[in-house]
Design an enzyme around this catalytic site. Sequence first.
Site, mmCIF file in Angstrom:
data_model
loop_
_atom_site.group_PDB
_atom_site.id
_atom_site.type_symbol
_atom_site.label_atom_id
_atom_site.label_comp_id
_atom_site.label_asym_id
_atom_site.label_seq_id
_atom_site.Cartn_x
_atom_site.Cartn_y
_atom_site.Cartn_z
ATOM 1 C CD GLU A 94 -11.002 -40.875 50.424
ATOM 2 O OE1 GLU A 94 -10.636 -40.541 49.297
ATOM 3 O OE2 GLU A 94 -12.095 -41.422 50.644
ATOM 4 C CB CYS A 107 -16.486 -37.843 59.163
ATOM 5 S SG CYS A 107 -16.792 -39.534 58.668
ATOM 6 C CB CYS A 114 -13.641 -51.723 55.892
ATOM 7 S SG CYS A 114 -14.791 -51.948 57.287
ATOM 8 C CB CYS A 118 -21.374 -52.994 54.418
ATOM 9 S SG CYS A 118 -21.217 -53.152 56.202
ATOM 10 C CB CYS A 121 -19.837 -49.653 52.516
ATOM 11 S SG CYS A 121 -18.584 -48.513 53.143
ATOM 12 C CD GLU A 166 -16.898 -51.871 63.110
ATOM 13 O OE1 GLU A 166 -17.782 -51.476 62.325
ATOM 14 O OE2 GLU A 166 -16.905 -51.591 64.320
ATOM 15 C CB CYS A 339 -22.336 -42.042 54.842
ATOM 16 S SG CYS A 339 -22.185 -41.635 56.547
#
Length: 346
Positions: A94, A107, A114, A118, A121, A166, A339
């Site tokens: 996305e 963004c 990922c 975290c 997230c 990341e 975010c």
Amino acid sequence: MQQEKKDIRALSKDELRDFFVSIGDKAFRGNQVYEWLWNKGAHSFEEMTNISKEMRTHLETNFAINHIQVDQLQKSQDGTIKNAVRLYDGLIVESVLIPTETRTTACVSSQVGCSLDCKFCATARLKRMRNLNPDEIYDQVVAIHRESMLYHNRPLSNIVFMGMGEPLMNYKNVLLSIDKITSDEGLGMSPKRITLSTSGVPKMIKKLADDEVRFNLAVSLHSAIQETREQIMPFAKSFTLDDLRDSLEYWYAKTKRIVTYEYVVWKGINDKEEDIKALVQFCKYIPSKVNLIEYNPIDDGEFQQAKDHVIDQYIAALEKNRIPVTVRRSRGKDIDAACGQLANKQ
Ligand code: SAH
């Protein structure tokens, strides 16, 4: 099948020139094909009308042109647009367009899923499926740029690597995509308008400094206390705050550029006096600023944004110590484009 062929867009201009020489053609054929791929945005070899039919067939047999496809476009009430982007192998990432009064920001994602973990997230729950190629990152920017012109009648002004993934775990491809974004043959954008956001991979932060990059660096800190950070970002057991500090000092010594710390304040996690003190202390190691981010809930309430008066305490303490601080409001929450929400509903 398409994915078995090498993506011709993975070749640099020099590599393309070498390729044509290696098959007995002229080097400038490489320039022509490069121009089709990057300046004219060709999606097929068919379109390359100044290349002989024979050569086009040869290219078709040996290479693929793996363009992304914007599968689904969602618009938020606040003007934010989220693209679901289909890659050549069917995987989806996305990217988001965030218009404000003064800026239009893209963004973009750097990985499918990922590498990191975290707890707060949504993307982390997908695990890493693969790294994006340089052109898959670049294409996201081009798509967002087009949408910015179409829906808001203005060009893109900024790019943040704050989508899925990341970026420092896909170092080479991310840097190649930035080369393309900033080059005159690509979008010619100033690196000052690009920000790479990392969870904090010390070795790679040092590498950025060694490579003398000219874009901005943001670090998702969220806690300056080792034990707390490990709880919410378990990878921090291997990438400790001491190592992070060391890498940031190295970065500043080499680049003389200030770092932004991204920070969410959560109830019961980092909302105490000692948390604020630790952040203020951490901010003194090198010139920095703090971006307090609003939490975007992704689950059943394990994490909750702290009350406003705690945020105010953070702001007061930072300002007292002359550390610049901004508070970032969420955008595009209604379409899960804020975010940490990317991939929430896939
Ligand atoms: N991996 C990179 C970039 C992607 S995340 C990084 O960690 O920086 C982009 C930003 O969103 C990071 O600052 C991250 O900590 C933050 N974030 C993640 N989940 C969030 C959530 N649910 N609410 C608010 N911010 C979140």
